[in-house]
Design an enzyme around this catalytic site. Sequence first.
Site, PDB file in Angstrom:
ATOM      1  N   LYS A  58      22.027 -69.804 -22.679  1.00 35.10           N
ATOM      2  CA  LYS A  58      21.765 -68.401 -22.355  1.00 35.10           C
ATOM      3  C   LYS A  58      20.825 -68.326 -21.157  1.00 35.10           C
ATOM      4  O   LYS A  58      19.784 -68.992 -21.135  1.00 35.10           O
ATOM      5  CB  LYS A  58      21.142 -67.682 -23.555  1.00 35.10           C
ATOM      6  CG  LYS A  58      21.086 -66.164 -23.348  1.00 35.10           C
ATOM      7  CD  LYS A  58      20.584 -65.451 -24.588  1.00 35.10           C
ATOM      8  CE  LYS A  58      19.085 -65.508 -24.707  1.00 35.10           C
ATOM      9  NZ  LYS A  58      18.367 -64.853 -23.600  1.00 35.10           N
ATOM     10  N   HIS A  60      18.777 -65.784 -18.119  1.00 31.04           N
ATOM     11  CA  HIS A  60      18.329 -64.493 -17.576  1.00 31.04           C
ATOM     12  C   HIS A  60      18.277 -64.732 -16.075  1.00 31.04           C
ATOM     13  O   HIS A  60      17.244 -65.089 -15.525  1.00 31.04           O
ATOM     14  CB  HIS A  60      16.925 -64.137 -18.096  1.00 31.04           C
ATOM     15  CG  HIS A  60      16.891 -63.482 -19.436  1.00 31.04           C
ATOM     16  ND1 HIS A  60      17.577 -62.321 -19.717  1.00 31.04           N
ATOM     17  CD2 HIS A  60      16.221 -63.791 -20.573  1.00 31.04           C
ATOM     18  CE1 HIS A  60      17.337 -61.962 -20.969  1.00 31.04           C
ATOM     19  NE2 HIS A  60      16.538 -62.841 -21.511  1.00 31.04           N
ATOM     20  N   LYS A  91      21.969 -57.614 -20.722  1.00 29.45           N
ATOM     21  CA  LYS A  91      21.678 -56.362 -21.448  1.00 29.45           C
ATOM     22  C   LYS A  91      21.979 -55.132 -20.596  1.00 29.45           C
ATOM     23  O   LYS A  91      21.124 -54.286 -20.346  1.00 29.45           O
ATOM     24  CB  LYS A  91      20.220 -56.317 -21.941  1.00 29.45           C
ATOM     25  CG  LYS A  91      19.908 -57.369 -22.998  1.00 29.45           C
ATOM     26  CD  LYS A  91      18.528 -57.153 -23.599  1.00 29.45           C
ATOM     27  CE  LYS A  91      18.199 -58.183 -24.657  1.00 29.45           C
ATOM     28  NZ  LYS A  91      17.942 -59.538 -24.127  1.00 29.45           N
ATOM     29  N   ALA A  93      23.072 -51.472 -19.552  1.00 31.54           N
ATOM     30  CA  ALA A  93      22.731 -50.251 -20.301  1.00 31.54           C
ATOM     31  C   ALA A  93      23.031 -48.978 -19.516  1.00 31.54           C
ATOM     32  O   ALA A  93      22.408 -47.944 -19.759  1.00 31.54           O
ATOM     33  CB  ALA A  93      21.249 -50.286 -20.689  1.00 31.54           C
ATOM     34  N   ILE A  95      26.050 -46.346 -17.121  1.00 30.75           N
ATOM     35  CA  ILE A  95      27.412 -45.812 -17.226  1.00 30.75           C
ATOM     36  C   ILE A  95      28.422 -46.866 -16.754  1.00 30.75           C
ATOM     37  O   ILE A  95      28.069 -47.803 -16.021  1.00 30.75           O
ATOM     38  CB  ILE A  95      27.580 -44.515 -16.406  1.00 30.75           C
ATOM     39  CG1 ILE A  95      27.320 -44.778 -14.918  1.00 30.75           C
ATOM     40  CG2 ILE A  95      26.685 -43.414 -16.949  1.00 30.75           C
ATOM     41  CD1 ILE A  95      27.762 -43.646 -14.009  1.00 30.75           C
ATOM     42  N   GLY A  96      29.684 -46.693 -17.160  1.00 27.70           N
ATOM     43  CA  GLY A  96      30.708 -47.699 -16.900  1.00 27.70           C
ATOM     44  C   GLY A  96      30.848 -48.105 -15.448  1.00 27.70           C
ATOM     45  O   GLY A  96      30.914 -49.293 -15.121  1.00 27.70           O
ATOM     46  N   ASN A  97      30.881 -47.118 -14.548  1.00 25.75           N
ATOM     47  CA  ASN A  97      31.079 -47.447 -13.135  1.00 25.75           C
ATOM     48  C   ASN A  97      29.946 -48.314 -12.597  1.00 25.75           C
ATOM     49  O   ASN A  97      30.162 -49.266 -11.846  1.00 25.75           O
ATOM     50  CB  ASN A  97      31.190 -46.153 -12.318  1.00 25.75           C
ATOM     51  CG  ASN A  97      31.561 -46.423 -10.879  1.00 25.75           C
ATOM     52  OD1 ASN A  97      32.615 -47.003 -10.608  1.00 25.75           O
ATOM     53  ND2 ASN A  97      30.688 -46.059  -9.959  1.00 25.75           N
ATOM     54  N   THR A  98      28.731 -48.002 -13.024  1.00 24.54           N
ATOM     55  CA  THR A  98      27.567 -48.761 -12.541  1.00 24.54           C
ATOM     56  C   THR A  98      27.553 -50.174 -13.117  1.00 24.54           C
ATOM     57  O   THR A  98      27.332 -51.145 -12.387  1.00 24.54           O
ATOM     58  CB  THR A  98      26.260 -48.013 -12.912  1.00 24.54           C
ATOM     59  OG1 THR A  98      26.314 -46.718 -12.328  1.00 24.54           O
ATOM     60  CG2 THR A  98      25.030 -48.757 -12.402  1.00 24.54           C
TER      61      THR A  98
END
Length: 255
Positions: A58, A60, A91, A93, A95-98
């Site tokens: 994992k 970051h 993570k 968080a 809207i979809g386009n962004t």
Amino acid sequence: MVDTYTERAAHYTNSVVQRLFGIIQRKNSNLCVAADLTRKTALLTLVDAVGPYICVLKTHIDILEDFDQEFIRRLQELQARHDFLIFEDRKFADIGNTVKLQYTSGIYKISSWADITNAHPLPGDGIVAGLKEGGLEKGRGLLLLAEMSSEGSMATGSYTESCISMAQRNKDFVIGFVAGRKVSDDDFLVFTPGVSLDTSRDSFGQQYRTPQQAIDSGSDVIIVGRGIYGAEDVVVEAKRYRDAGWAAYLAASLE
Ligand code: 6AU
């Protein structure tokens, strides 16, 4: 008795899950190391050392101070050498386009190298739709944050329930959850952070449980950060967590 990883592989269509179950079985490991280091040489050295004992690495990526594309190339070399999946803990968080742009573009181009990433369900289904456009065709998978390990987390109750429904509506791309326990009867994967054999909390409200407690609660993959990369001998600790996680899984599958 819980189903074995091999039995469960048949329930999934997403190729990432098939690859993950294969790695777990080959390496007898349900351990994911959270490699939260800020320099690429240190990170690559850690990955080379713990690589044989993990099923997932994992990252970051945005905490790296000296990130470049060469780092990704070397990470992929280590992935091929040691046989693990890469999970970028972004993570998302928004809207979809962004999120689609954040996932596919910018400096990191996460969708081009991360097998798995994660997102908060907070914005609604559009976040999954946006990420799906960036990742499904590349064979990627998404984890939704159904719960968090930190004290006072607001991801509980009806929020967690809504997260499960969101996953059920998007089973082609959502492969499971970040959560402390098996949150749904459906066969979604559960990745569990906040795992330590030696500590119960940190100074910022992180809360730890043992690998055994996590697996007994229905976790499939345990995530260990400071317990491994913060140790003097990272190989000794990686083996210790790998063995603890695997022993707990074997015991649970025989019960
Ligand atoms: O073992 P630690 O406490 O050093 O590291 C835990 C790792 C960190 C966190 O960013 C991450 O797990 N994490 C997550 C993830 C994986 O999404 C969710 C959460 O609720 N708690 C948590 O610690 O890299």
